[in-house]
Design a protein around this motif. Structure first.
Motif, short mmCIF file in Angstrom:
data_model
loop_
_atom_site.label_atom_id
_atom_site.label_comp_id
_atom_site.label_asym_id
_atom_site.label_seq_id
_atom_site.Cartn_x
_atom_site.Cartn_y
_atom_site.Cartn_z
N UNK A 107 0.47 -1.15 -0.04
CA UNK A 107 0.26 -0.34 0.07
C UNK A 107 1.18 1.13 -0.23
N UNK A 108 2.07 1.32 -0.82
CA UNK A 108 3.24 1.95 -0.25
C UNK A 108 3.07 3.10 1.11
N UNK A 109 2.76 2.09 2.24
CA UNK A 109 3.20 2.92 3.48
C UNK A 109 5.08 2.99 3.64
N UNK A 110 5.33 3.73 4.21
CA UNK A 110 6.55 4.89 3.87
C UNK A 110 6.75 3.87 5.18
N UNK A 111 8.44 3.30 5.18
CA UNK A 111 9.34 2.65 6.34
C UNK A 111 8.97 3.44 7.39
N UNK A 112 8.96 4.87 7.19
CA UNK A 112 9.43 5.63 8.62
C UNK A 112 7.39 5.82 10.25
N UNK A 113 6.57 5.31 8.55
CA UNK A 113 5.44 5.50 9.12
C UNK A 113 5.32 4.54 10.62
N UNK A 114 4.64 5.51 11.44
CA UNK A 114 4.39 4.05 13.06
C UNK A 114 3.36 2.68 12.87
N UNK A 115 2.99 2.78 12.14
CA UNK A 115 2.34 1.69 11.44
C UNK A 115 3.89 0.90 10.79
N UNK A 116 4.09 1.24 9.98
CA UNK A 116 5.23 0.17 9.11
C UNK A 116 6.14 -0.55 11.19
N UNK A 117 6.87 0.71 11.28
CA UNK A 117 7.73 0.63 12.34
C UNK A 117 7.52 -0.76 13.34
N UNK A 118 5.60 -0.25 13.64
CA UNK A 118 6.06 -1.45 14.67
C UNK A 118 5.24 -2.88 14.29
N UNK A 119 4.76 -2.86 13.01
CA UNK A 119 4.62 -4.16 12.55
C UNK A 119 5.81 -5.09 12.69
N UNK A 120 7.32 -3.76 11.86
CA UNK A 120 7.54 -4.97 11.83
C UNK A 120 8.58 -5.02 12.70
#
Length: 394
Positions: free
Chosen positions: A75-88
């Motif tokens: 969905x082109x979520x940025x790597x720095x986005x909070x949801x991306x950091x939490x999921x990673x």
């Protein structure tokens, strides 16, 4: 289709026919609410074990966790986005725990041995009915060489009709608590099938008596069947495994071996002895160079749905559900056929029951009162007086 009945009217000059059906109408009144037994309601099938199992294959599974990360990137979520950091971070944590679990099992149990079922000779004690019967018949139907040792073989009105082969399983009448009986059976099995490579020590019995009501004979009989039988069969069949340099020994104990319970002193003591015996067996095998591929399994189930504890009520079907023998059998068969060592504890609470020993004594007593472990036998009417015979499994 109903047949008509012809009636003649005698008042009028001309006869008149009337038709009435032969089938009478019976009024029926249906209940407003169906009466469904509590154990058959859908809520009774939802247990803590089921919830944890579902979560382990979804929310707590490393692969599923990384799928969430990939979906966010799709969905082109940025790597720095909070949801991306939490999921990673979550996926990394689940992967680390999964890798540590594999390393921990390898350190504890070593590598798995190779298992070819057609080359294995399996002995199951107490294998006429219950858990042992399920194991024996399952392996028998799969073409394995299976021998059952049980006192009920040839027993009048119960068990098998006699010694011999049925359903792919050979049955030998044997009192596993008696060394000479086990020695004779071991010799016959060696002649009929060859060296034994898998031993399932499942035979057991229960004497539902208090300490004051138990005689010396009651206690001795319980220990001979539940504890001494393991020593006898291991002494008889472990030399076979050492000669083959491969094998698996399964010790079936009980969660009550950790807890103890009122009116089950002989049973719980005999099962607790198996925990120490199994630890000693593992230690001795680790020091023997010929036993590198001899694996061990310790089974400590909670209350199983067998004849031994029929009528016993569990304090909570959610936290402590009654275990189906087929579920325990499935776990045993899986690990044996994978050639792995390990511990099997069902349901979930039995894996953590030892934590109770580190709790404050007052808290331990409150948990015991809530669980009803000390009153369950009396409430189920399973407490016996002097002279009665206990329920046997082998």
């Amino acid at each position: 289709m109903s047949c008509p009945v012809v009636k003649t009217n005698l008042v009028d000059d001309e006869p008149r026919q009337t038709f009435e059906p032969l089938l009478r109408k019976i009024p029926a009144q249906f209940p407003l609410h169906a009466s469904i037994p509590q154990e058959d309601k859908w809520q009774s099938y939802i247990t803590l074990d089921l919830i944890v199992r579902v979560l382990s294959y979804t929310f707590f599974h490393p692969w599923v966790s990384w799928v969430v990360v990939l979906c966010l990137r799709a969905q082109y979520t940025a790597y720095g986005a909070p949801e991306m950091r939490i999921a990673t971070a979550w996926a990394t944590l689940m992967s680390a725990l999964g890798i540590w679990g594999l390393i921990n099992e390898r350190l504890a149990w070593g590598r798995a041995r190779e298992v070819e079922l057609e080359d294995e000779v399996i002995v199951v004690t107490g294998g006429v009915e219950g858990l042992g019967g399920l194991l024996a018949r399952t392996w028998g139907m799969r073409g394995c060489n299976v021998a059952v040792l049980d006192k009920k073989v040839g027993g009048e009105g119960e068990g098998r009709e006699g010694e011999g082969e049925q359903e792919g399983v050979r049955y030998y009448k044997c009192d596993v608590g008696d060394w000479e009986s086990v020695e004779r059976a071991a010799k016959r099995i060696g002649e009929d099938m060859g060296r034994v490579t898998v031993l399932v020590n499942n035979a057991g019995m229960v004497e539902g008596r208090s300490i004051l009501e138990s005689s010396a004979g009651d206690v001795e009989r319980t220990f001979r069947t539940n504890t001494l039988s393991h020593f006898n069969t291991i002494r008889a069949f472990l030399p076979h495994m050492l000669a083959e340099k491969r094998g698996t020994i399964v010790t079936v104990s009980s969660v009550l071996g950790h807890l103890g319970a009122a009116n089950l002193s002989a049973y719980t003591a005999s099962k607790a002895a198996l925990l120490a015996m199994h630890s000693s067996l593992v230690a001795e095998l680790s020091q023997n160079p010929d036993a590198e591929d001899i694996k061990t399994l310790l089974v400590t189930p909670g209350q199983m749905r067998t004849k031994m504890f029929a009528g016993l009520q569990t304090p909570s079907s959610f936290l402590a559900p009654v275990v189906e023998p087929v579920d325990v059998a499935k776990e045993i068969i899986t690990l044996v056929e994978r050639g792995e060592s390990g511990e099997i504890a069902l349901p979930l609470y039995s894996k953590w029951v030892q934590v109770m020993s580190v709790l404050p004594v007052g808290v331990q007593m409150l948990v015991r009162r809530w669980s009803g472990v000390d009153t369950a036998m009396a409430k189920a009417g399973l407490v016996r007086g002097k002279g009665s015979v206990g329920e046997k499994r082998g």
